[in-house]
Design a protein around this motif. Structure first.
Motif, PDB file in Angstrom:
ATOM      1  N   LYS A 196       0.911  -1.166  -0.078  1.00 50.08           N
ATOM      2  CA  LYS A 196       0.052  -0.079   0.117  1.00 50.08           C
ATOM      3  C   LYS A 196       1.000   1.261   0.053  1.00 50.08           C
ATOM      4  CE  LYS A 196      -4.088  -1.847   2.245  1.00 50.08           C
ATOM      5  NZ  LYS A 196      -5.094  -1.848   3.482  1.00 50.08           N
TER       6      LYS A 196
ATOM      7  N   HIS B 169       1.139   4.074  -2.832  1.00 54.79           N
ATOM      8  CA  HIS B 169       0.890   5.288  -2.687  1.00 54.79           C
ATOM      9  C   HIS B 169       2.197   6.223  -3.254  1.00 54.79           C
ATOM     10  CE1 HIS B 169      -0.386   9.107  -0.189  1.00 54.79           C
ATOM     11  NE2 HIS B 169       0.674   9.031   0.412  1.00 54.79           N
TER      12      HIS B 169
ATOM     13  N   LYS C 237       2.370   6.507  -7.171  1.00 57.15           N
ATOM     14  CA  LYS C 237       1.419   7.412  -7.688  1.00 57.15           C
ATOM     15  C   LYS C 237       1.853   9.018  -7.975  1.00 57.15           C
ATOM     16  CE  LYS C 237      -2.198   4.933  -6.047  1.00 57.15           C
ATOM     17  NZ  LYS C 237      -2.610   4.835  -4.915  1.00 57.15           N
TER      18      LYS C 237
ATOM     19  N   TYR D  19       0.847   6.564   6.238  1.00 62.34           N
ATOM     20  CA  TYR D  19       0.660   7.319   5.207  1.00 62.34           C
ATOM     21  C   TYR D  19       1.330   8.790   5.340  1.00 62.34           C
ATOM     22  CZ  TYR D  19      -2.416   4.674   2.115  1.00 62.34           C
ATOM     23  OH  TYR D  19      -2.799   3.876   1.230  1.00 62.34           O
TER      24      TYR D  19
ATOM     25  N   THR E 239       3.827  10.207   2.656  1.00 61.63           N
ATOM     26  CA  THR E 239       3.428  11.533   2.002  1.00 61.63           C
ATOM     27  C   THR E 239       4.340  12.548   2.066  1.00 61.63           C
ATOM     28  OG1 THR E 239       1.073  11.054   2.176  1.00 61.63           O
ATOM     29  CG2 THR E 239       1.692  13.225   1.997  1.00 61.63           C
TER      30      THR E 239
ATOM     31  N   ASN F 241      -5.379  11.115  -5.356  1.00 61.14           N
ATOM     32  CA  ASN F 241      -4.756   9.796  -5.255  1.00 61.14           C
ATOM     33  C   ASN F 241      -5.473   8.993  -3.909  1.00 61.14           C
ATOM     34  OD1 ASN F 241      -3.420   9.770  -7.743  1.00 61.14           O
ATOM     35  ND2 ASN F 241      -1.373  10.381  -6.406  1.00 61.14           N
ATOM     36  N   MET F 242      -5.522   9.678  -2.717  1.00 58.82           N
ATOM     37  CA  MET F 242      -5.827   9.110  -1.704  1.00 58.82           C
ATOM     38  C   MET F 242      -7.149   8.757  -1.538  1.00 58.82           C
ATOM     39  SD  MET F 242      -3.676  10.748   1.419  1.00 58.82           S
ATOM     40  CE  MET F 242      -2.384  11.752   1.042  1.00 58.82           C
TER      41      MET F 242
ATOM     42  N   ASP G  55      -6.826   5.140  -3.478  1.00 56.61           N
ATOM     43  CA  ASP G  55      -6.699   4.461  -2.056  1.00 56.61           C
ATOM     44  C   ASP G  55      -7.972   4.430  -1.370  1.00 56.61           C
ATOM     45  OD1 ASP G  55      -4.219   4.361  -2.514  1.00 56.61           O
ATOM     46  OD2 ASP G  55      -3.449   6.045  -1.350  1.00 56.61           O
TER      47      ASP G  55
END
Length: 179
Positions: A30, A34, A37, A74, A78, A138-139, A143
């Protein structure tokens, strides 16, 4: 294995390595996607994923559990993406459009990226967005995170996230209408 159980095992020095391996197994893919992308390139994504888990290893014992474990992961991923993209722009003195063009070129030439024409066009449209808008899109879209979860990760209000997502969708629609 549940996050709570992983954290309990990590707190015990005898089972720390086992717990960390389970955490990596649970979240590595995952986190990789993330990151991928955002930075597009496989090697860069792989390196950044390793950096994320290195930071997790160093800081997990200080994790306060006032957030969910995956939102904390995340957030780290990020921040690594944003730092990487920012340093790439500074390193090459590239305006944002040139970085987007460079990443778009990677989409065209990468053997690791497949998809039909519309999917490739969507990826290129996403590169035209500012980094934070792209993250939000994206999230939310890929996701399937809730606005509340994204808010926790990015430290932004739900209202601002909804506005950002709406703007991103509008810009993507405009880009897809071209040609």
């Amino acid at each position: 294995m549940e996050d709570k159980e992983i954290l309990e095992k990590f707190a015990n020095p005898d089972s720390r390595n086992l717990a960390f391996n389970q955490l990596v197994r649970k979240y590595q893919q995952k986190i990789y996607w993330h990151i991928r992308k955002m930075v597009i390139d496989h090697e860069d994504s792989d390196d950044l994923t390793q950096e994320v888990f290195l930071k997790v290893w160093k800081n997990l014992e200080n994790f306060r559990q006032d957030a969910q474990l995956y939102t904390w992961l995340y957030r780290i991923a990020t921040n690594e993406c944003l730092t990487f993209l920012s340093s790439k722009k500074r390193k090459f003195f590239l305006p944002i459009n040139d970085v987007a063009a460079e990443l778009a070129e990677k989409i065209d030439s990468s053997v690791n990226i497949s998809g039909d024409e519309i999917q490739l066009k969507l990826q290129k449209a996403l590169l035209k967005l500012p980094d934070k808008q792209r993250l939000v899109f994206n999230m939310k879209y890929y996701d399937e995170l809730k606005y509340e979860e994204i808010s926790e990760i990015l430290g932004t209000s739900v209202g601002a996230l909804k506005a950002s997502y709406h703007l991103a969708v509008k810009k993507i629609e405009e880009f897809l209408k071209q040609d």
